[in-house]
Enzyme design. Structure first.
Site, PDB file in Angstrom:
ATOM      1  CE  LYS A  22      -8.866   2.322   3.009  1.00  0.00           C
ATOM      2  NZ  LYS A  22      -7.508   1.805   2.969  1.00  0.00           N
ATOM      3  CE1 TYR A  37      -3.544   2.636   0.832  1.00  0.00           C
ATOM      4  CE2 TYR A  37      -2.199   3.193   2.733  1.00  0.00           C
ATOM      5  CZ  TYR A  37      -3.253   3.477   1.874  1.00  0.00           C
ATOM      6  OH  TYR A  37      -3.992   4.611   2.085  1.00  0.00           O
ATOM      7  CG  ASP A  57      -2.672  -4.165   5.277  1.00  0.00           C
ATOM      8  OD1 ASP A  57      -3.897  -4.386   5.388  1.00  0.00           O
ATOM      9  OD2 ASP A  57      -2.200  -3.040   5.007  1.00  0.00           O
TER      10      ASP A  57
HETATM   11  C1  LIG Z   1      -6.215   2.176   3.358  1.00  0.00           C
HETATM   12  C2  LIG Z   1      -5.176   1.174   3.646  1.00  0.00           C
HETATM   13  C3  LIG Z   1      -4.241   1.374   4.663  1.00  0.00           C
HETATM   14  C4  LIG Z   1      -4.210   2.643   5.484  1.00  0.00           C
HETATM   15  O1  LIG Z   1      -5.359   2.807   6.242  1.00  0.00           O
HETATM   16  P1  LIG Z   1      -5.953   4.258   6.680  1.00  0.00           P
HETATM   17  O2  LIG Z   1      -7.173   3.905   7.436  1.00  0.00           O
HETATM   18  O3  LIG Z   1      -6.209   5.026   5.430  1.00  0.00           O
HETATM   19  O4  LIG Z   1      -4.901   4.903   7.515  1.00  0.00           O
HETATM   20  C5  LIG Z   1      -3.313   0.377   4.904  1.00  0.00           C
HETATM   21  N1  LIG Z   1      -3.289  -0.749   4.155  1.00  0.00           N
HETATM   22  C6  LIG Z   1      -4.156  -0.972   3.160  1.00  0.00           C
HETATM   23  C7  LIG Z   1      -4.068  -2.226   2.373  1.00  0.00           C
HETATM   24  C8  LIG Z   1      -5.117  -0.020   2.858  1.00  0.00           C
HETATM   25  O5  LIG Z   1      -5.968  -0.222   1.849  1.00  0.00           O
END
Ligand SMILES: *Cc1c(COP(=O)(O)O)cnc(C)c1O
Length: 385
Positions: free
Chosen positions: A199, A102, A174
């Site tokens: 998300k 990311y 992640d």
């Molecule tokens: C959006 C995202 C992040 C960061 O998250 P935030 O809530 O925007 O700080 C980290 N990893 C992945 C895969 C993401 O899609």
């Protein structure tokens, strides 16, 4: 007795009927920053909102259960969740991260390394030789991101965790793109899972939040200690919203994924499209691993246009229904051009090395009607010729 319920039952039932005050069915919202002490010598279960909060704790319990962890920490964003874990490392510790991680993670790691906070190496974890070489350097932590963003490349979590364990490294996954309803890294051998709850978990594009789920109670305690110490714990309201969103996670993922598969199949047949990246397609290089490691392909996909970067920009800017925005995992469909949007912060060379071209578009498929979504794409393609 704790008989294990299906994950869709767990997401719906999380923290239902747990209100100790009035028996409210969903949990009430506790906005208080501070709590009364029964006496100077004794504090109650809650004392100060940065340290603990009933809404945050409820969400943490729910996510720990869903991911199969011993405990979880709810943070202010996905980025603070990732950075929180780095507090477990010393300055000369080495982190191995995916070369195509990311964009925000890439930026965080690069700049933390420049500060001398730790050492970082970006590696193509799908390349066994490169990964083997990196593991030979005795890293302290391996960050895994699968499927990768934006190219939906998969890596074998169980195999990497096993190899990491052999050299004494912690593994952190992640799991933002799939959520625990499609992938459970702790059961595959990972030590820590992180989420941008912004998300899929919240799912309605109306909060920013994060979570860290730890396999062991000891690591969960260390992370909770650091989260309080540095003050990155999440807001009560956001936790309340996220638990509310979580109830429909399984349902949302089923529908979005069915839409994504229909769209991917349609894109695959278009002459204007040179490449589709979606592990749900049998032709995708990650399809076999997807079947083994995930309970479904999820609802994120990318594709490249033969007509090039300008056509990609035109399509993204003019298409119906799909909002032009740099997030994902909400009920609404979104489109973005990674090279100019989500991955703009990455050096051009690093972007090229990761395979992120200017004619690439990423879609976060929502839960609208699939025929409407395909019609919007069809019309968009017709417009760019
Ligand atoms: C959006 C995202 C992040 C960061 O998250 P935030 O809530 O925007 O700080 C980290 N990893 C992945 C895969 C993401 O899609």
């Amino acid at each position: 007795m704790t008989d294990k319920k299906h994950i869709s039952t767990q997401t719906v039932q999380a923290e239902i009927g747990a209100d100790p005050a009035f028996g409210s069915v969903p949990p009430p919202l506790y906005l208080s920053s501070t709590y009364l002490w029964p006496s100077v010598a004794q504090k109650g279960p809650y004392d100060y909102g940065r340290t603990n909060n009933p809404n945050r704790d409820g969400l943490a319990r729910a996510l720990a259960t869903l991911e199969g962890g011993a405990g979880a920490v709810i943070t202010s964003s996905g980025m603070s969740a990732i950075d929180l874990v780095f507090n477990l490392l010393k300055a000369d510790d080495l982190i191995i991260a995916p070369h195509d991680c990311y964009g925000g993670t890439h930026r965080l790691l690069t700049h933390r390394a420049q500060q001398g906070r730790m050492r970082v190496e970006f590696v193509d974890q799908g390349n066994a030789d490169a990964l083997g070489q990196a593991l030979g350097k005795k890293p302290a932590l391996i960050l895994i991101e699968t499927p990768s963003n934006p190219l939906m490349r998969l890596v074998d979590i169980a195999a990497i965790c096993k190899a990491a364990k052999a050299v004494g490294a912690i593994t952190m996954v992640d799991n933002t793109f799939l959520s625990p309803v499609r992938q459970q890294p702790l059961t595959l051998g990972a030590d820590v899972v992180i989420h941008s709850t912004t998300k899929y978990l919240n799912g309605h594009s109306d909060i920013i939040g994060g979570a860290v789920i730890a396999k062991t109670a000891d690591m969960a305690d260390q992370l909770a200690w650091w989260a309080n110490c540095i003050g990155v714990t999440g807001a009560a309201f956001d936790s309340h919203q996220t638990l509310r969103g979580l109830r429909t996670l399984a349902l949302r993922m089923d529908k979005a994924e069915a839409n994504a598969l229909a769209i991917a199949k349609w894109l695959h047949k278009q002459r204007a499209v040179s490449k589709v990246y979606y592990p749900g397609l049998k032709s995708d290089p990650g399809h076999k691993l997807m079947k083994r490691q995930q309970s479904g392909p999820g609802a994120m996909l990318s594709f490249e246009l033969k007509a090039g970067a300008k056509a990609a920009t035109d399509l993204a800017e003019n298409i119906d229904i799909f909002g032009l925005a740099a997030s994902l995992g909400g009920v609404e469909s979104l489109i973005c051009q990674p090279s100019t949007m989500t991955h703009r912060g990455m050096a051009e060379e690093a972007r090229r090395e990761a395979g992120i071209t200017d004619d690439l578009l990423r879609i976060s498929v929502g839960i609208e009607d699939s025929a409407d979504l395909i019609k919007a794409l069809e019309d968009g393609f017709a417009q760019i010729g």
